[in-house]
Design a protein around this motif. Structure first.
Motif, PDB file in Angstrom:
ATOM      1  N   GLY A  35       0.797  -1.077  -0.069  1.00 12.70           N
ATOM      2  CA  GLY A  35       0.131  -0.047  -0.136  1.00 12.70           C
ATOM      3  C   GLY A  35       1.024   1.247  -0.212  1.00 12.70           C
ATOM      4  N   TRP A  36       0.345   2.238  -0.264  1.00 16.36           N
ATOM      5  CA  TRP A  36       0.800   3.646  -0.214  1.00 16.36           C
ATOM      6  C   TRP A  36      -0.129   4.454   0.697  1.00 16.36           C
ATOM      7  CZ3 TRP A  36       5.356   5.164  -2.296  1.00 16.36           C
ATOM      8  CH2 TRP A  36       5.968   4.574  -3.095  1.00 16.36           C
ATOM      9  N   PRO A  41       2.063  18.033   6.689  1.00 19.09           N
ATOM     10  CA  PRO A  41       2.393  18.657   8.230  1.00 19.09           C
ATOM     11  C   PRO A  41       0.987  18.887   8.732  1.00 19.09           C
ATOM     12  CG  PRO A  41       3.622  19.462   6.499  1.00 19.09           C
ATOM     13  CD  PRO A  41       2.660  18.700   5.488  1.00 19.09           C
ATOM     14  N   GLY A  42       0.810  18.685   9.942  1.00 21.39           N
ATOM     15  CA  GLY A  42      -0.369  18.781  10.806  1.00 21.39           C
ATOM     16  C   GLY A  42      -1.450  17.772  10.633  1.00 21.39           C
ATOM     17  N   LYS A  43      -1.185  16.956   9.626  1.00 24.00           N
ATOM     18  CA  LYS A  43      -2.258  15.886   9.405  1.00 24.00           C
ATOM     19  C   LYS A  43      -1.893  14.628   9.846  1.00 24.00           C
ATOM     20  CE  LYS A  43      -4.390  18.644   5.853  1.00 24.00           C
ATOM     21  NZ  LYS A  43      -5.107  18.595   4.298  1.00 24.00           N
ATOM     22  N   GLU A  44      -2.849  13.781   9.751  1.00 27.19           N
ATOM     23  CA  GLU A  44      -2.439  12.195  10.234  1.00 27.19           C
ATOM     24  C   GLU A  44      -2.091  11.452   8.887  1.00 27.19           C
ATOM     25  OE1 GLU A  44      -5.881  11.477  13.942  1.00 27.19           O
ATOM     26  OE2 GLU A  44      -5.898  10.385  12.000  1.00 27.19           O
ATOM     27  N   ARG A  45      -1.496  10.420   8.982  1.00 26.01           N
ATOM     28  CA  ARG A  45      -1.266   9.616   7.822  1.00 26.01           C
ATOM     29  C   ARG A  45      -2.434   9.136   7.490  1.00 26.01           C
ATOM     30  NH1 ARG A  45       4.419   5.877   8.150  1.00 26.01           N
ATOM     31  NH2 ARG A  45       4.982   7.848   9.162  1.00 26.01           N
ATOM     32  N   GLU A  46      -2.626   9.137   5.920  1.00 22.65           N
ATOM     33  CA  GLU A  46      -3.952   8.837   5.315  1.00 22.65           C
ATOM     34  C   GLU A  46      -3.571   7.531   4.288  1.00 22.65           C
ATOM     35  OE1 GLU A  46      -6.012  11.814   3.824  1.00 22.65           O
ATOM     36  OE2 GLU A  46      -4.558  12.654   2.117  1.00 22.65           O
ATOM     37  N   PHE A  47      -4.498   6.885   3.871  1.00 21.19           N
ATOM     38  CA  PHE A  47      -4.398   5.860   2.827  1.00 21.19           C
ATOM     39  C   PHE A  47      -4.598   6.466   1.553  1.00 21.19           C
ATOM     40  CE2 PHE A  47      -7.056   3.321   0.055  1.00 21.19           C
ATOM     41  CZ  PHE A  47      -6.032   2.078  -0.163  1.00 21.19           C
ATOM     42  N   TYR A  59      -7.329  -0.897  -4.632  1.00 16.43           N
ATOM     43  CA  TYR A  59      -8.019  -0.058  -4.179  1.00 16.43           C
ATOM     44  C   TYR A  59      -7.726   1.168  -3.841  1.00 16.43           C
ATOM     45  CZ  TYR A  59      -9.794  -4.619  -2.380  1.00 16.43           C
ATOM     46  OH  TYR A  59     -10.038  -5.783  -2.036  1.00 16.43           O
ATOM     47  N   TYR A  60      -8.608   2.469  -3.981  1.00 18.01           N
ATOM     48  CA  TYR A  60      -8.111   3.814  -3.981  1.00 18.01           C
ATOM     49  C   TYR A  60      -8.872   4.610  -3.017  1.00 18.01           C
ATOM     50  CZ  TYR A  60      -5.615   2.227  -8.402  1.00 18.01           C
ATOM     51  OH  TYR A  60      -4.864   1.579  -9.205  1.00 18.01           O
ATOM     52  N   ALA A  61      -7.986   5.704  -2.475  1.00 19.47           N
ATOM     53  CA  ALA A  61      -8.893   6.761  -1.733  1.00 19.47           C
ATOM     54  C   ALA A  61      -9.730   7.480  -2.634  1.00 19.47           C
ATOM     55  CB  ALA A  61      -7.931   7.632  -0.990  1.00 19.47           C
ATOM     56  N   ASP A  62     -10.601   8.091  -2.303  1.00 18.25           N
ATOM     57  CA  ASP A  62     -11.696   8.836  -3.040  1.00 18.25           C
ATOM     58  C   ASP A  62     -10.882  10.084  -3.579  1.00 18.25           C
ATOM     59  OD1 ASP A  62     -14.633   8.433  -1.198  1.00 18.25           O
ATOM     60  OD2 ASP A  62     -13.678   7.235  -2.817  1.00 18.25           O
ATOM     61  N   SER A  63      -9.840  10.563  -2.736  1.00 21.07           N
ATOM     62  CA  SER A  63      -9.274  11.613  -2.917  1.00 21.07           C
ATOM     63  C   SER A  63      -8.080  11.863  -4.233  1.00 21.07           C
ATOM     64  CB  SER A  63      -8.415  12.320  -1.836  1.00 21.07           C
ATOM     65  OG  SER A  63      -7.304  11.115  -1.567  1.00 21.07           O
ATOM     66  N   ARG A 110      -6.909  -0.391   3.748  1.00 21.30           N
ATOM     67  CA  ARG A 110      -6.987   1.229   4.191  1.00 21.30           C
ATOM     68  C   ARG A 110      -6.290   1.654   5.438  1.00 21.30           C
ATOM     69  NH1 ARG A 110     -13.353   2.335   3.321  1.00 21.30           N
ATOM     70  NH2 ARG A 110     -14.025   1.896   5.476  1.00 21.30           N
ATOM     71  N   SER A 111      -6.471   0.503   6.402  1.00 21.23           N
ATOM     72  CA  SER A 111      -5.809   0.932   7.743  1.00 21.23           C
ATOM     73  C   SER A 111      -4.487   0.973   8.052  1.00 21.23           C
ATOM     74  CB  SER A 111      -6.723  -0.110   8.682  1.00 21.23           C
ATOM     75  OG  SER A 111      -8.033   0.170   8.539  1.00 21.23           O
ATOM     76  N   ARG A 112      -3.936   1.941   8.759  1.00 24.73           N
ATOM     77  CA  ARG A 112      -2.424   1.844   9.100  1.00 24.73           C
ATOM     78  C   ARG A 112      -2.103   0.842   9.733  1.00 24.73           C
ATOM     79  NH1 ARG A 112      -3.988   7.148  10.229  1.00 24.73           N
ATOM     80  NH2 ARG A 112      -3.551   6.627  12.270  1.00 24.73           N
ATOM     81  N   SER A 113      -2.872   0.353  10.644  1.00 25.30           N
ATOM     82  CA  SER A 113      -2.568  -0.622  11.680  1.00 25.30           C
ATOM     83  C   SER A 113      -2.371  -2.051  10.987  1.00 25.30           C
ATOM     84  CB  SER A 113      -3.521  -0.612  12.746  1.00 25.30           C
ATOM     85  OG  SER A 113      -4.889  -0.852  12.335  1.00 25.30           O
ATOM     86  N   GLU A 114      -2.999  -2.179   9.872  1.00 20.50           N
ATOM     87  CA  GLU A 114      -3.135  -3.420   9.124  1.00 20.50           C
ATOM     88  C   GLU A 114      -1.331  -3.840   8.721  1.00 20.50           C
ATOM     89  OE1 GLU A 114      -4.886  -5.890   8.825  1.00 20.50           O
ATOM     90  OE2 GLU A 114      -3.698  -7.311   7.055  1.00 20.50           O
TER      91      GLU A 114
END
Length: 128
Positions: A35-36, A41-47, A59-63, A110-114
């Motif tokens: 995954g990527w 800066p100032g934000k959480e790590r996102e999928f 799979y893709y993030a909507d963004s 899509r979860s960092r903890s995975e």
């Protein structure tokens, strides 16, 4: 056990493209989901995107959906992220990650903890 090294980041103009690469070593890459993620800066790590180990399901993030393509070359032990139509809000450090689970789903990947392994990150900066 697994080392991941990202490359391909840099400074690009809005509307431009980049191709990020993630090279893996220490384990057979074909046995890993990949995954990527990105963190500004100032934000959480996102999928951002993910690709499965078994059949290459993506799979893709909507963004980024419609603008990005994740792929893998198991012969070269490498996963790629092609990003087009880049926007200033895409500016972030991009991280490659690998997951050793036998099963997968969009909810899981899509979860960092995975993820079990992470690279050091590569900077992407999009100017306006």
């Amino acid at each position: 056990q697994v080392q991941l090294v990202e490359s391909g980041g840099g400074l690009v103009q809005a509307g431009g493209s980049l191709r990020l690469s993630c090279a893996a070593s220490g384990r057979t890459f074909s046995s890993l989901n990949a995954g990527w993620f990105r963190q500004a800066p100032g934000k959480e790590r996102e999928f951002v995107a993910a690709i499965s180990r078994s059949d290459g399901t993506t799979y893709y993030a909507d963004s980024v959906k419609g603008r990005s393509t994740i792929s893998r070359d198991n012969t070269r032990n490498t996963v790629y992220l092609q990003m087009n139509s880049l926007k200033p809000e895409d500016t972030a450090v991009y991280y490659c990650a690998a997951d050793r689970s036998l099963r997968y789903s969009f909810v899981m990947l899509r979860s960092r903890s995975e993820y079990d392994y992470w690279g050091q990150g590569t900077q992407v900066t999009v100017s306006s």
